[in-house]
Design an enzyme around this catalytic site. Sequence first.
Site, PDB file in Angstrom:
ATOM      1  N   SER A  22     -21.691   1.784 -25.224  1.00  0.00           N
ATOM      2  CA  SER A  22     -20.527   0.903 -25.321  1.00  0.00           C
ATOM      3  C   SER A  22     -19.407   1.447 -26.218  1.00  0.00           C
ATOM      4  O   SER A  22     -18.228   1.307 -25.869  1.00  0.00           O
ATOM      5  CB  SER A  22     -20.961  -0.489 -25.788  1.00  0.00           C
ATOM      6  OG  SER A  22     -21.765  -1.064 -24.791  1.00  0.00           O
ATOM      7  N   LYS A  74     -29.854 -11.437 -28.254  1.00  0.00           N
ATOM      8  CA  LYS A  74     -29.070 -12.206 -27.283  1.00  0.00           C
ATOM      9  C   LYS A  74     -29.381 -13.705 -27.279  1.00  0.00           C
ATOM     10  O   LYS A  74     -28.505 -14.521 -27.015  1.00  0.00           O
ATOM     11  CB  LYS A  74     -29.295 -11.661 -25.858  1.00  0.00           C
ATOM     12  CG  LYS A  74     -28.620 -10.333 -25.586  1.00  0.00           C
ATOM     13  CD  LYS A  74     -28.790  -9.975 -24.113  1.00  0.00           C
ATOM     14  CE  LYS A  74     -28.231  -8.618 -23.801  1.00  0.00           C
ATOM     15  NZ  LYS A  74     -28.304  -8.295 -22.373  1.00  0.00           N
ATOM     16  N   ASP A 110     -23.336 -10.371 -18.224  1.00  0.00           N
ATOM     17  CA  ASP A 110     -24.276  -9.493 -17.493  1.00  0.00           C
ATOM     18  C   ASP A 110     -24.314  -9.798 -15.994  1.00  0.00           C
ATOM     19  O   ASP A 110     -24.168  -8.898 -15.166  1.00  0.00           O
ATOM     20  CB  ASP A 110     -25.696  -9.638 -18.063  1.00  0.00           C
ATOM     21  CG  ASP A 110     -25.920  -8.765 -19.294  1.00  0.00           C
ATOM     22  OD1 ASP A 110     -25.159  -7.811 -19.500  1.00  0.00           O
ATOM     23  OD2 ASP A 110     -26.871  -9.044 -20.045  1.00  0.00           O
ATOM     24  N   GLY A 138     -35.008 -10.757 -19.336  1.00  0.00           N
ATOM     25  CA  GLY A 138     -33.683 -11.211 -19.755  1.00  0.00           C
ATOM     26  C   GLY A 138     -32.597 -10.866 -18.743  1.00  0.00           C
ATOM     27  O   GLY A 138     -31.758 -11.708 -18.402  1.00  0.00           O
ATOM     28  N   ALA A 139     -32.595  -9.640 -18.255  1.00  0.00           N
ATOM     29  CA  ALA A 139     -31.547  -9.228 -17.312  1.00  0.00           C
ATOM     30  C   ALA A 139     -31.686  -9.995 -15.998  1.00  0.00           C
ATOM     31  O   ALA A 139     -30.690 -10.414 -15.391  1.00  0.00           O
ATOM     32  CB  ALA A 139     -31.624  -7.729 -17.067  1.00  0.00           C
ATOM     33  N   ASN A 159     -42.537 -10.409  -9.783  1.00  0.00           N
ATOM     34  CA  ASN A 159     -42.748  -9.886 -11.137  1.00  0.00           C
ATOM     35  C   ASN A 159     -44.209  -9.535 -11.352  1.00  0.00           C
ATOM     36  O   ASN A 159     -45.098 -10.127 -10.737  1.00  0.00           O
ATOM     37  CB  ASN A 159     -42.308 -10.939 -12.172  1.00  0.00           C
ATOM     38  CG  ASN A 159     -42.124 -10.344 -13.546  1.00  0.00           C
ATOM     39  OD1 ASN A 159     -41.582  -9.241 -13.686  1.00  0.00           O
ATOM     40  ND2 ASN A 159     -42.574 -11.042 -14.583  1.00  0.00           N
ATOM     41  N   THR A 161     -45.926 -10.129 -14.026  1.00  0.00           N
ATOM     42  CA  THR A 161     -46.539 -11.358 -14.539  1.00  0.00           C
ATOM     43  C   THR A 161     -45.964 -12.521 -13.732  1.00  0.00           C
ATOM     44  O   THR A 161     -44.859 -12.990 -14.001  1.00  0.00           O
ATOM     45  CB  THR A 161     -46.216 -11.537 -16.039  1.00  0.00           C
ATOM     46  OG1 THR A 161     -46.449 -10.292 -16.694  1.00  0.00           O
ATOM     47  CG2 THR A 161     -47.030 -12.632 -16.677  1.00  0.00           C
ATOM     48  N   ARG A 164     -44.455 -15.727 -15.300  1.00  0.00           N
ATOM     49  CA  ARG A 164     -43.095 -15.651 -15.864  1.00  0.00           C
ATOM     50  C   ARG A 164     -42.051 -15.890 -14.767  1.00  0.00           C
ATOM     51  O   ARG A 164     -41.051 -16.564 -14.977  1.00  0.00           O
ATOM     52  CB  ARG A 164     -42.903 -14.259 -16.482  1.00  0.00           C
ATOM     53  CG  ARG A 164     -41.778 -14.176 -17.458  1.00  0.00           C
ATOM     54  CD  ARG A 164     -41.809 -12.824 -18.133  1.00  0.00           C
ATOM     55  NE  ARG A 164     -40.724 -12.679 -19.092  1.00  0.00           N
ATOM     56  CZ  ARG A 164     -40.368 -11.522 -19.614  1.00  0.00           C
ATOM     57  NH1 ARG A 164     -40.999 -10.410 -19.287  1.00  0.00           N
ATOM     58  NH2 ARG A 164     -39.371 -11.458 -20.473  1.00  0.00           N
ATOM     59  N   TYR A 232     -29.829   2.434 -15.845  1.00  0.00           N
ATOM     60  CA  TYR A 232     -28.759   3.438 -15.707  1.00  0.00           C
ATOM     61  C   TYR A 232     -29.074   4.761 -16.407  1.00  0.00           C
ATOM     62  O   TYR A 232     -28.247   5.669 -16.411  1.00  0.00           O
ATOM     63  CB  TYR A 232     -27.417   2.886 -16.222  1.00  0.00           C
ATOM     64  CG  TYR A 232     -27.450   2.397 -17.651  1.00  0.00           C
ATOM     65  CD1 TYR A 232     -27.307   3.281 -18.710  1.00  0.00           C
ATOM     66  CD2 TYR A 232     -27.659   1.060 -17.926  1.00  0.00           C
ATOM     67  CE1 TYR A 232     -27.358   2.830 -20.017  1.00  0.00           C
ATOM     68  CE2 TYR A 232     -27.706   0.598 -19.225  1.00  0.00           C
ATOM     69  CZ  TYR A 232     -27.553   1.489 -20.263  1.00  0.00           C
ATOM     70  OH  TYR A 232     -27.615   1.033 -21.551  1.00  0.00           O
TER      71      TYR A 232
HETATM   72  P1  NAP Z   1     -37.110  -7.560 -20.607  1.00  0.00           P
HETATM   73  O1  NAP Z   1     -36.550  -8.904 -20.863  1.00  0.00           O
HETATM   74  O2  NAP Z   1     -38.024  -6.950 -21.603  1.00  0.00           O
HETATM   75  O3  NAP Z   1     -37.883  -7.633 -19.171  1.00  0.00           O
HETATM   76  C1  NAP Z   1     -38.599  -6.530 -18.703  1.00  0.00           C
HETATM   77  C2  NAP Z   1     -39.041  -6.735 -17.243  1.00  0.00           C
HETATM   78  O4  NAP Z   1     -39.654  -5.513 -16.811  1.00  0.00           O
HETATM   79  C3  NAP Z   1     -40.069  -7.846 -17.037  1.00  0.00           C
HETATM   80  O5  NAP Z   1     -39.909  -8.423 -15.765  1.00  0.00           O
HETATM   81  C4  NAP Z   1     -41.386  -7.044 -17.105  1.00  0.00           C
HETATM   82  O6  NAP Z   1     -42.450  -7.660 -16.409  1.00  0.00           O
HETATM   83  C5  NAP Z   1     -40.989  -5.792 -16.366  1.00  0.00           C
HETATM   84  N1  NAP Z   1     -41.847  -4.638 -16.697  1.00  0.00           N
HETATM   85  C6  NAP Z   1     -41.837  -3.904 -17.842  1.00  0.00           C
HETATM   86  N2  NAP Z   1     -42.746  -2.921 -17.759  1.00  0.00           N
HETATM   87  C7  NAP Z   1     -43.359  -3.054 -16.546  1.00  0.00           C
HETATM   88  C8  NAP Z   1     -44.388  -2.338 -15.868  1.00  0.00           C
HETATM   89  N3  NAP Z   1     -44.996  -1.263 -16.427  1.00  0.00           N
HETATM   90  N4  NAP Z   1     -44.751  -2.740 -14.621  1.00  0.00           N
HETATM   91  C9  NAP Z   1     -44.144  -3.803 -14.038  1.00  0.00           C
HETATM   92  N5  NAP Z   1     -43.164  -4.520 -14.622  1.00  0.00           N
HETATM   93  C10 NAP Z   1     -42.773  -4.154 -15.861  1.00  0.00           C
HETATM   94  O7  NAP Z   1     -35.953  -6.474 -20.387  1.00  0.00           O
HETATM   95  P2  NAP Z   1     -34.460  -6.733 -19.836  1.00  0.00           P
HETATM   96  O8  NAP Z   1     -33.562  -7.025 -20.968  1.00  0.00           O
HETATM   97  O9  NAP Z   1     -34.544  -7.681 -18.713  1.00  0.00           O
HETATM   98  O10 NAP Z   1     -34.070  -5.250 -19.331  1.00  0.00           O
HETATM   99  C11 NAP Z   1     -34.708  -4.668 -18.214  1.00  0.00           C
HETATM  100  C12 NAP Z   1     -34.041  -3.335 -17.874  1.00  0.00           C
HETATM  101  O11 NAP Z   1     -32.703  -3.559 -17.458  1.00  0.00           O
HETATM  102  C13 NAP Z   1     -33.957  -2.329 -19.033  1.00  0.00           C
HETATM  103  O12 NAP Z   1     -34.277  -1.056 -18.543  1.00  0.00           O
HETATM  104  C14 NAP Z   1     -32.486  -2.380 -19.442  1.00  0.00           C
HETATM  105  O13 NAP Z   1     -32.032  -1.141 -19.958  1.00  0.00           O
HETATM  106  C15 NAP Z   1     -31.817  -2.663 -18.108  1.00  0.00           C
HETATM  107  N6  NAP Z   1     -30.512  -3.349 -18.273  1.00  0.00           N
HETATM  108  C16 NAP Z   1     -29.412  -2.760 -17.728  1.00  0.00           C
HETATM  109  C17 NAP Z   1     -28.179  -3.367 -17.848  1.00  0.00           C
HETATM  110  C18 NAP Z   1     -26.963  -2.721 -17.266  1.00  0.00           C
HETATM  111  O14 NAP Z   1     -25.837  -3.050 -17.703  1.00  0.00           O
HETATM  112  N7  NAP Z   1     -27.090  -1.868 -16.286  1.00  0.00           N
HETATM  113  C19 NAP Z   1     -28.064  -4.587 -18.540  1.00  0.00           C
HETATM  114  C20 NAP Z   1     -29.220  -5.181 -19.071  1.00  0.00           C
HETATM  115  C21 NAP Z   1     -30.456  -4.541 -18.932  1.00  0.00           C
HETATM  116  P3  NAP Z   1     -43.466  -8.647 -17.175  1.00  0.00           P
HETATM  117  O15 NAP Z   1     -42.806 -10.007 -17.203  1.00  0.00           O
HETATM  118  O16 NAP Z   1     -44.676  -8.615 -16.340  1.00  0.00           O
HETATM  119  O17 NAP Z   1     -43.687  -8.079 -18.560  1.00  0.00           O
END
Ligand code: NAP
Length: 288
Positions: A22, A74, A110, A138-139, A159, A161, A164, A232
């Site tokens: 950013s 957040k 977002d 979260g995303a 998902n 899980t 969730r 990304y």
């Molecule tokens: P988060 O709240 O921690 O959620 C993570 C998600 O990934 C959950 O659904 C989790 O499933 C799943 N997950 C993690 N490891 C896994 C695995 N080994 N197998 C299957 N599912 C798995 O994270 P978040 O904030 O949503 O962010 C997620 C991703 O989006 C990150 O990589 C982040 O960098 C990216 N992002 C990008 C932008 C952008 O502007 N492009 C913005 C925000 C986020 P469970 O519920 O089963 O744990």
Amino acid sequence: MKINGHTRVAGIFGDPISHTLSPAMHNAAFMAIGLNAVYVPFHVKADSKGALKAAVESVRAMNMLGVNVTIPHKEAVIRFLDDVDAHALDIGAVNTIVNRDGRLFGCNTDGPGYLLSLRKESGFKPAGKRVVIIGAGGAARGILYSFLGLNPASVVLANRTIKRADLLANEFARKFSVPVETAELDRAVMEKVLNSADLVVNTTSIGMMGKGELGLPLKALPSKAVVSDIVYRPRKTGLIKAAEKMGLKTHTGLGMLIRQGAIGFELWTGKKAPVSVMEKAAVKALRQ
Ligand code: NAP
């Protein structure tokens, strides 16, 4: 960049924060439009008692333009703000704070950033379409919420899980009339789900830094479907490369990052964000 007595400050609060793109994006944008402002990363430690509250108060105390808020603050930041828009309250997360003459307003860019970049880059319009979202973190919350407001025919939330995903689907079912089904992240189940999808989007962290594989059966998708990934780093994840190989239309995560930032930039400055400048700066920072 010339810092003097008139320079305004914006920034980002997070922990960790060293990976953020950013500052590169926003500082390039301030320079491009000739605004005397600077964007700084602030490491607001999650384990430091009172740090987030003090950091938010400093936005007002130091007359900053505003800040972005990222992991893990957040959700927790909401209680320290004066006003929060309804969309961010429903999602339960704020990623942008705007200083409106001393009143701190929180919103979440977002979901809108994701949908704007999806439309601009792939032409996808959600109304009447069948959308599959992988992930329920979260995303996913912000993206699901934004989709539901645009009348897709249906949404499937898959998902690892499943509980969730069920909780999230039930929570939003009360607010929207669009059906949200949930699904196990299992190959046979996903084959059925993808068979009739117009869009599948990965919102999990799988594929980040080249790690992990979703293993989606992309062959099941109709040939006109769009495959989107919000990860990304790297710019093209394994999912995107596999979809490209199959000749499917793709959409990568950098666009979401840029568009959510551009919406925040416009809220802080009241000026049109130079999106192509922000994109160039983000791509350059990503390579470094
Ligand atoms: P988060 O709240 O921690 O959620 C993570 C998600 O990934 C959950 O659904 C989790 O499933 C799943 N997950 C993690 N490891 C896994 C695995 N080994 N197998 C299957 N599912 C798995 O994270 P978040 O904030 O949503 O962010 C997620 C991703 O989006 C990150 O990589 C982040 O960098 C990216 N992002 C990008 C932008 C952008 O502007 N492009 C913005 C925000 C986020 P469970 O519920 O089963 O744990």
